[in-house]
Design an enzyme around this catalytic site. Structure first.
Site, mmCIF file in Angstrom:
data_model
loop_
_atom_site.group_PDB
_atom_site.id
_atom_site.type_symbol
_atom_site.label_atom_id
_atom_site.label_comp_id
_atom_site.label_asym_id
_atom_site.label_seq_id
_atom_site.Cartn_x
_atom_site.Cartn_y
_atom_site.Cartn_z
ATOM 1 N N PRO A 2 0.835 -1.204 0.000
ATOM 2 C CG PRO A 2 -0.229 -1.220 2.078
ATOM 3 C CD PRO A 2 0.827 -1.901 1.276
ATOM 4 C CG ASN A 174 -8.958 18.602 -4.720
ATOM 5 O OD1 ASN A 174 -7.761 18.897 -4.765
ATOM 6 N ND2 ASN A 174 -9.638 18.175 -5.771
ATOM 7 N NE ARG A 269 -8.115 14.549 -4.262
ATOM 8 C CZ ARG A 269 -8.351 15.034 -3.042
ATOM 9 N NH1 ARG A 269 -7.400 15.096 -2.144
ATOM 10 N NH2 ARG A 269 -9.562 15.449 -2.707
#
Ligand SMILES: [Zn+2]
Length: 300
Positions: A2, A174, A269
């Site tokens: 991960p 964001n 993003r």
């Protein structure tokens, strides 16, 4: 294995599923955790938030208890509906956190410990957060100083990614990222080495003002950075309340140029900007984005 962004996505999914919910069940195969749970049970506490810091996942419970996990090579968090069949065997389960609607199951997690806010602060392993923009102690000068230090250590880091890095400044998501960069006139893809102290000051100042103005809203859904000339009594659409976020293909509210969107950073993003109001500074060509409006809701 991960990576940080996998942990980030896992933490975000867990935040959506169990954040704000009361723990109805807790199980663990780890003796150290079981002992804490015996003394100070998790059942009945609320999951205040789930966040990632690098490759660490932190689950904050009410009553000053934080479950800190590191996945190393093998660990993972899964989300299941109650009664749903797990994808991995029970023998690999290390932690289960149950709420009414969900079971968060940690499999093969090699590092898991409980902390209080204080012991977490003292832990040398878990990365620290940067100054919290909404904290009473936060100052623009302090935020700029932190950003400047990070910029010297990471001269090639792109400013938009730096604004999202909770180890530099804590609190920005964001939506704010794109809105702050627009307000400060800074192109999101510029490297830290091209950012002037004055620009840092402008970004940190705007960040603090936007966040304070929107502090009532916890989930980022109703952030307002642009109110236009009109005052309306009904709730405005999200796109009418923001300068550039999710406005690709539309006219810049300041100059009329076309707002662009481009995926940015390892976490891909979405970044929105006006190429005219936020001119490119640096080597090579200015990055170009998509200017077509994409229908459907995008995860911010
Ligand atoms: Zn513009």
């Amino acid at each position: 294995m991960p990576e940080g962004d996998t942990i980030y996505r896992a933490a975000r999914a867990m935040q959506k599923a169990i954040g704000g919910k009361v723990v109805t069940g807790f199980e663990t195969g780890l003796a150290k955790l079981a002992r804490v749970n015996d003394d100070a049970p998790l059942v009945g506490r609320m999951v205040e938030k789930v966040e990632s810091r690098g490759k660490w996942c932190l689950i904050f419970f009410s009553g000053d208890l934080i479950l800190v996990t590191h996945m190393l090579m093998s660990g993972s968090w899964h989300l299941y509906r109650p009664g749903e069949r797990w994808q991995l065997g029970r023998g690999r389960m290390r932690v289960v956190i149950r709420t009414v609607d969900w079971e968060a199951v940690g499999f093969n997690i090699p590092v898991a410990e409980f902390h209080t806010a204080r012991s977490l602060e003292r832990s040398s392993q878990v990365p620290k957060l940067g100054p919290d923009i909404l904290s009473e102690n936060f100052t623009v000068d302090g935020g700029v100083a932190r950003m400047a230090v990070y910029g010297r250590e990471n001269p090639d880091a792109e400013i938009a990614a730096v604004l999202l890095n909770q180890r530099v400044l804590a609190g920005l998501g964001n939506v704010y990222k794109s809105e702050i960069l627009f307000a400060a006139g800074v192109n999101p893809f510029r490297a830290m080495r091209t950012i002037t102290p004055r620009e840092m000051e402008s970004m940190v100042d705007v960040a603090q003002r936007y966040m304070k103005a929107n502090v009532v809203d916890g989930n980022g859904d109703r952030i307002v950075t642009y109110s236009g000339n009109r005052r309306t009594t009904h709730a405005m659409d999200r796109e009418e309340r923001l300068w550039v976020y999710r406005r690709q293909g539309q006219e810049c509210r300041r100059c009329g140029a076309t707002v662009m969107m481009r995926k940015q950073g390892v976490q891909a993003r979405s970044t929105y900007w006006c190429p005219a109001c936020q001119p490119w500074v640096g080597d090579g060509e200015a990055p170009v984005g998509r200017a077509r409006l994409v229908r459907g809701r995008e995860v911010p």
